[in-house]
Design a protein around this motif. Structure first.
Motif, PDB file in Angstrom:
ATOM      1  N   MET A 144      40.916  32.059  25.592  1.00 35.24           N
ATOM      2  CA  MET A 144      40.168  32.074  26.950  1.00 35.24           C
ATOM      3  C   MET A 144      40.958  31.632  28.178  1.00 35.24           C
ATOM      4  SD  MET A 144      37.067  33.168  26.511  1.00 35.24           S
ATOM      5  CE  MET A 144      36.400  32.228  28.027  1.00 35.24           C
ATOM      6  N   ASN A 145      41.788  30.347  28.184  1.00 34.76           N
ATOM      7  CA  ASN A 145      42.489  29.883  28.923  1.00 34.76           C
ATOM      8  C   ASN A 145      43.843  30.944  29.302  1.00 34.76           C
ATOM      9  OD1 ASN A 145      41.275  27.464  28.997  1.00 34.76           O
ATOM     10  ND2 ASN A 145      42.591  26.604  27.581  1.00 34.76           N
ATOM     11  N   THR A 146      44.061  31.829  28.798  1.00 35.87           N
ATOM     12  CA  THR A 146      45.105  32.796  28.954  1.00 35.87           C
ATOM     13  C   THR A 146      44.399  33.737  30.172  1.00 35.87           C
ATOM     14  OG1 THR A 146      46.269  32.607  26.750  1.00 35.87           O
ATOM     15  CG2 THR A 146      46.484  34.709  28.293  1.00 35.87           C
ATOM     16  N   ILE A 147      43.007  34.277  29.429  1.00 37.64           N
ATOM     17  CA  ILE A 147      42.307  35.196  30.453  1.00 37.64           C
ATOM     18  C   ILE A 147      41.943  34.450  31.789  1.00 37.64           C
ATOM     19  CG2 ILE A 147      39.956  36.120  30.774  1.00 37.64           C
ATOM     20  CD1 ILE A 147      40.213  36.710  27.627  1.00 37.64           C
ATOM     21  N   LYS A 148      41.653  33.125  31.718  1.00 38.10           N
ATOM     22  CA  LYS A 148      41.466  32.597  32.980  1.00 38.10           C
ATOM     23  C   LYS A 148      42.601  32.571  33.893  1.00 38.10           C
ATOM     24  CE  LYS A 148      37.928  29.342  31.191  1.00 38.10           C
ATOM     25  NZ  LYS A 148      37.614  27.940  30.645  1.00 38.10           N
ATOM     26  N   GLU A 149      44.047  32.238  33.244  1.00 37.22           N
ATOM     27  CA  GLU A 149      45.324  32.420  34.193  1.00 37.22           C
ATOM     28  C   GLU A 149      45.429  33.544  34.571  1.00 37.22           C
ATOM     29  OE1 GLU A 149      48.484  31.073  31.538  1.00 37.22           O
ATOM     30  OE2 GLU A 149      47.585  29.297  30.903  1.00 37.22           O
ATOM     31  N   VAL A 150      45.063  34.700  33.679  1.00 30.32           N
ATOM     32  CA  VAL A 150      45.298  36.035  34.330  1.00 30.32           C
ATOM     33  C   VAL A 150      44.236  36.478  35.522  1.00 30.32           C
ATOM     34  CG1 VAL A 150      45.200  38.461  33.815  1.00 30.32           C
ATOM     35  CG2 VAL A 150      46.221  37.049  32.129  1.00 30.32           C
ATOM     36  N   GLN A 151      43.008  35.945  35.284  1.00 33.85           N
ATOM     37  CA  GLN A 151      42.298  35.906  36.262  1.00 33.85           C
ATOM     38  C   GLN A 151      42.440  35.403  37.861  1.00 33.85           C
ATOM     39  OE1 GLN A 151      38.447  34.844  34.301  1.00 33.85           O
ATOM     40  NE2 GLN A 151      37.752  37.021  34.497  1.00 33.85           N
ATOM     41  N   LYS A 153      45.678  35.013  38.595  1.00 35.28           N
ATOM     42  CA  LYS A 153      46.791  35.636  38.917  1.00 35.28           C
ATOM     43  C   LYS A 153      46.477  36.945  39.770  1.00 35.28           C
ATOM     44  CE  LYS A 153      50.052  33.218  36.148  1.00 35.28           C
ATOM     45  NZ  LYS A 153      51.098  33.460  35.162  1.00 35.28           N
ATOM     46  N   VAL A 154      45.460  37.958  39.222  1.00 33.31           N
ATOM     47  CA  VAL A 154      45.284  39.215  39.435  1.00 33.31           C
ATOM     48  C   VAL A 154      43.699  39.476  39.694  1.00 33.31           C
ATOM     49  CG1 VAL A 154      47.203  39.988  38.126  1.00 33.31           C
ATOM     50  CG2 VAL A 154      44.840  40.023  37.188  1.00 33.31           C
ATOM     51  N   GLY A 155      43.046  38.585  39.584  1.00 33.42           N
ATOM     52  CA  GLY A 155      41.557  38.825  39.997  1.00 33.42           C
ATOM     53  C   GLY A 155      40.679  39.236  38.653  1.00 33.42           C
ATOM     54  N   GLY A 156      39.705  39.896  38.993  1.00 34.30           N
ATOM     55  CA  GLY A 156      38.546  40.231  38.009  1.00 34.30           C
ATOM     56  C   GLY A 156      37.627  39.240  37.597  1.00 34.30           C
ATOM     57  N   TYR A 157      36.557  39.510  37.168  1.00 29.48           N
ATOM     58  CA  TYR A 157      35.407  38.637  37.047  1.00 29.48           C
ATOM     59  C   TYR A 157      34.767  38.683  35.437  1.00 29.48           C
ATOM     60  CZ  TYR A 157      30.657  37.210  38.320  1.00 29.48           C
ATOM     61  OH  TYR A 157      29.695  36.147  38.254  1.00 29.48           O
ATOM     62  N   CYS A 158      34.867  39.638  34.861  1.00 32.61           N
ATOM     63  CA  CYS A 158      34.240  39.805  33.371  1.00 32.61           C
ATOM     64  C   CYS A 158      35.098  39.605  32.454  1.00 32.61           C
ATOM     65  CB  CYS A 158      33.415  41.070  33.377  1.00 32.61           C
ATOM     66  SG  CYS A 158      32.075  41.179  34.339  1.00 32.61           S
ATOM     67  N   SER A 159      34.504  38.833  31.389  1.00 32.82           N
ATOM     68  CA  SER A 159      35.305  38.735  30.119  1.00 32.82           C
ATOM     69  C   SER A 159      34.267  39.158  29.153  1.00 32.82           C
ATOM     70  CB  SER A 159      35.604  37.245  29.905  1.00 32.82           C
ATOM     71  OG  SER A 159      36.597  36.893  30.979  1.00 32.82           O
ATOM     72  N   ILE A 160      34.721  39.744  27.970  1.00 34.61           N
ATOM     73  CA  ILE A 160      33.894  39.961  26.897  1.00 34.61           C
ATOM     74  C   ILE A 160      34.588  39.830  25.556  1.00 34.61           C
ATOM     75  CG2 ILE A 160      32.316  41.727  28.036  1.00 34.61           C
ATOM     76  CD1 ILE A 160      34.044  44.152  27.218  1.00 34.61           C
ATOM     77  N   PHE A 161      34.024  39.508  24.546  1.00 37.55           N
ATOM     78  CA  PHE A 161      34.650  39.373  23.334  1.00 37.55           C
ATOM     79  C   PHE A 161      33.924  40.060  22.280  1.00 37.55           C
ATOM     80  CE2 PHE A 161      33.981  35.627  26.233  1.00 37.55           C
ATOM     81  CZ  PHE A 161      35.257  35.188  26.156  1.00 37.55           C
ATOM     82  N   ARG A 162      35.131  40.685  21.469  1.00 42.15           N
ATOM     83  CA  ARG A 162      34.504  41.805  20.221  1.00 42.15           C
ATOM     84  C   ARG A 162      34.189  40.801  19.092  1.00 42.15           C
ATOM     85  NH1 ARG A 162      38.760  44.732  17.078  1.00 42.15           N
ATOM     86  NH2 ARG A 162      37.613  45.195  15.400  1.00 42.15           N
TER      87      ARG A 162
END
Length: 163
Positions: A144-151, A153-162
């Motif tokens: 999750m923290n990696t996704i937050k870092e990517v968001q 840096k590059v934007g984006g809004y949604c996160s989903i989990f399989r």
């Protein structure tokens, strides 16, 4: 928010070193061969058989989680982007207005489509009881923290989990 007990390495770091036996792709293949997840063989199979190719093709990116104490491979997670489609008829007007800012609306079929970050794979290494050195919650938080870092840096809004 990072956890200094763990080191996260994008496998592209290995792949960038080419065929170097000590640090490149051959070293990565050797490292991954020691990963074991008897509780979920699909998790083990993905890491050993698909993670490198998926990363090379930019289908997903796999991150390895190591112990900062001794460098042991404790687990991994793979991230990708996936389209998320929401039926317009299944949401409130308030949510519809919010979705209009971050998605594309298809009038013909009445759906909103947006890109979402997906945790596609997540697994702990059970070799030599390494699984006891990181919890599933800690591994999920690192993803999750990696996704937050990517968001960030590059934007984006949604996160989903399989599941």
């Amino acid at each position: 928010m990072s956890d200094n007990r763990f080191l996260i390495i994008n496998i592209r770091e290995y792949l960038a070193l080419g065929t170097d036996e000590e640090a490149g792709e051959p070293a990565l293949v050797k490292l991954l061969s020691g990963f074991s997840c008897p509780q979920n063989k699909d998790v083990e199979y993905f890491l050993k058989e698909n993670a490198i190719e998926f990363t090379k093709k930019s289908q997903s990116v796999t991150y390895l989680v190591f112990s900062n104490i001794d460098g042991a491979l404790l687990g991994y997670f793979s991230l990708t982007l996936k389209p998320l489609i929401v039926k317009g008829t299944s949401i409130s007007k308030t949510i519809s207005k919010k979705l209009q800012r971050i998605s594309q609306f298809n009038k013909e079929i009445g759906t909103y489509t947006m890109s979402a970050y997906l945790i596609a794979q997540l697994g702990k290494n059970f070799s030599n009881d390494l699984n006891k050195r990181i919890t599933g919650e800690e591994l999920m938080n690192l993803a999750m923290n990696t996704i937050k870092e990517v968001q960030y840096k590059v934007g984006g809004y949604c996160s989903i989990f399989r599941s």
